[in-house]
Scaffold this active site. Structure first.
Site, PDB file in Angstrom:
ATOM      1  N   ARG A   1      -1.040   9.595   3.566  1.00 43.11           N
ATOM      2  CA  ARG A   1      -1.598  10.607   2.669  1.00 43.11           C
ATOM      3  C   ARG A   1      -2.511  11.555   3.437  1.00 43.11           C
ATOM      4  NH1 ARG A   1      -6.925   9.507   2.266  1.00 43.11           N
ATOM      5  NH2 ARG A   1      -7.662   7.347   2.113  1.00 43.11           N
TER       6      ARG A   1
ATOM      7  N   ASP B   1      -4.873   0.050  -0.047  1.00 42.09           N
ATOM      8  CA  ASP B   1      -5.332  -0.810   1.053  1.00 42.09           C
ATOM      9  C   ASP B   1      -6.325  -1.853   0.558  1.00 42.09           C
ATOM     10  OD1 ASP B   1      -7.267   1.095   0.512  1.00 42.09           O
ATOM     11  OD2 ASP B   1      -7.427   1.844   2.557  1.00 42.09           O
TER      12      ASP B   1
ATOM     13  N   ARG C   1      -0.195   9.161  -5.497  1.00 38.25           N
ATOM     14  CA  ARG C   1       0.370   8.715  -4.226  1.00 38.25           C
ATOM     15  C   ARG C   1       1.019   7.331  -4.339  1.00 38.25           C
ATOM     16  NH1 ARG C   1      -5.137   9.038  -3.641  1.00 38.25           N
ATOM     17  NH2 ARG C   1      -6.310   7.104  -3.312  1.00 38.25           N
TER      18      ARG C   1
ATOM     19  N   ARG D   1       0.849  -1.179   0.000  1.00 36.87           N
ATOM     20  CA  ARG D   1       0.000   0.000   0.000  1.00 36.87           C
ATOM     21  C   ARG D   1       0.891   1.238   0.000  1.00 36.87           C
ATOM     22  NH1 ARG D   1      -3.862   2.745   4.693  1.00 36.87           N
ATOM     23  NH2 ARG D   1      -4.933   4.165   3.256  1.00 36.87           N
ATOM     24  N   HIS D   2       0.392   2.314  -0.563  1.00 45.13           N
ATOM     25  CA  HIS D   2       1.130   3.574  -0.558  1.00 45.13           C
ATOM     26  C   HIS D   2       1.374   4.058   0.879  1.00 45.13           C
ATOM     27  CE1 HIS D   2      -2.609   5.573   0.538  1.00 45.13           C
ATOM     28  NE2 HIS D   2      -3.206   4.896  -0.429  1.00 45.13           N
TER      29      HIS D   2
END
Length: 416
Positions: free
Chosen positions: A36, A280, A101, A32-33
């Protein structure tokens, strides 16, 4: 150390050492990034002004960049004997969803994984080098973003939320939905909308903002279990699993299968390390399809690791790990041991795997869509029949009314 104690120790820990030091042949990581900002503040959000945030809505923060940089360093340490320090496109392939992102997260991660050394140094005192990151528009991506339109999937999701189980959840949460809608100013009538608001509140708390009193009465305790359940809904049934994660697992199995071939004439086109930067929902969907999703909201930089390894006899097995904290935890694919033999791994996940051409066919097959819509047509037929029946009664009544105006019954005609 006595030889007897050493023998006992090796007997007990031998399988663990074999797993951790086995011959590694290929690695696939999906993460996942990083952290944010909220994608969109809710209408009554006291922090809905852009001036409160260091980056625009839905963008990676400096902390998010740093987390991924550190994750890249962790990959470098873990795979120091497997992945050369000098970058080569023959060794690694990176793909991201087409979102700022996730692209920025991949870039930050690669900065930690491949800091330039030796011949990679192109600007003195600048510890970074450009590495290709591949992506396609989300509406065309059925593999990673999993947002390519699929009417059959949408129909199945609609039917899922019409089941007694989810209708009961809506009933249970009626008051909570009404409360959240009233005070947030946004419409909250389902799990997805609840999770969206929960995520925004969580980000604000993580950034040391004091959320409103009304929010503190329900966040996190009353909202958390439903937000966590929301992540399971997208792959709640086998059919949903196939349509949502089938293309990814098809590519994963195909890639691992190519790596197991004795004659690797195409190895130039088959790098040993694949990196996927996603969301996610991606993490939750893949874990759930493997039968290993414990309900939770996957945190920033949550990572699934697939490792293809070789046995001394020449066979292959797969290890899966889930890293959502400092150390990765072993994942057991449903129906297999942790050291999952390649053929078993391929058989279990092959049930869900869908090549893109078959995925497209299933998503657009009108016969399948017709079966999914059968209840709708039955209902439509019933309504049409009822309308026709009512219309018939009305016409018959009018006809009889006209007859009574033109015709008078004789006294004994009643018995004729």
């Amino acid at each position: 150390m006595s030889s007897l104690f050493l023998t006992i120790l090796l007997t007990v820990l031998g399988p663990i050492f074999a797993t951790s030091t086995g011959d590694l042949d290929a690695v696939v990581v999906v993460f996942r990034h990083g952290d944010r900002t909220p994608i969109k503040p809710y209408p009554t959000d006291p922090y809905g002004n852009r001036s409160y945030w260091s980056a625009d809505w839905g963008m990676l923060t400096n902390l998010g960049k740093l987390r991924h940089y550190h994750l890249g360093q962790w990959f470098r340490q873990r795979y120091s004997d497997f992945l050369p320090r000098i970058y080569s496109e023959k060794d690694i392939y990176v793909r991201s969803t087409d979102v700022d992102r996730t692209l920025m997260s991949a870039e930050s991660n690669l900065a930690g994984l491949f800091p330039p050394v030796d011949t990679d140094v192109w600007l003195g005192g600048f510890p970074w080098q450009p590495i290709p990151i591949h992506s396609i528009p989300e509406t065309m991506d059925a593999v990673l973003a999993a947002k390519k339109p699929c009417q059959r999937y949408d129909n199945l999701m609609r039917k899922l939320f019409e089941t007694p189980y989810f209708r009961n959840i809506s009933h249970i949460n009626h008051d909570l939905y009404a409360y959240l809608s009233r005070y947030s100013g946004s419409t909250v009538t389902n799990l997805k909308q609840l999770e969206y608001l929960y995520n925004t509140l969580k980000i604000e708390v993580m950034n040391n903002f004091t959320i409103p009193e009304w929010a503190r009465k329900v966040f996190p305790d009353k909202m958390k279990p439903w937000a966590e359940l929301s992540f399971a809904t997208m792959t709640f049934t086998d059919e949903l699993k196939k349509l949502k994660t089938g293309p990814f697992f098809n590519d994963l199995l195909k890639y691992f299968n190519n790596r197991t071939l004795t004659n690797k004439t195409s190895q130039y086109y088959s790098p040993k390390f694949l990196m996927f930067s996603a969301h996610d929902t991606t993490i939750a969907n893949l874990l759930n399809t493997m039968g290993a999703f414990e309900y939770h909201c996957p945190p920033y930089t949550a990572t699934i690791i697939f490792e293809l390894r070789k046995t001394p006899s020449g066979g292959n097995f797969v290890n899966v790990f889930y890293k959502n904290s400092s150390e990765p935890a072993p994942v057991r694919v449903k129906g297999c041991e942790f050291d999952c033999e390649w053929e078993n791994f391929k058989r279990i996940l092959g049930f869900y795997a869908l090549p893109l051409d078959k995925w497209d066919l299933e998503c657009s097959n009108y016969l399948i869509l017709a079966v999914d819509s059968l209840n709708f047509f039955i209902l439509l037929g019933a309504v049409s029949g009822a309308v026709m029946a009512v219309t018939g009664v009305v016409l018959l009544t009018k006809r009889r009314s006209r007859r009574s105006e033109m015709y008078s019954q004789l006294p004994d005609e009643e018995y004729a």
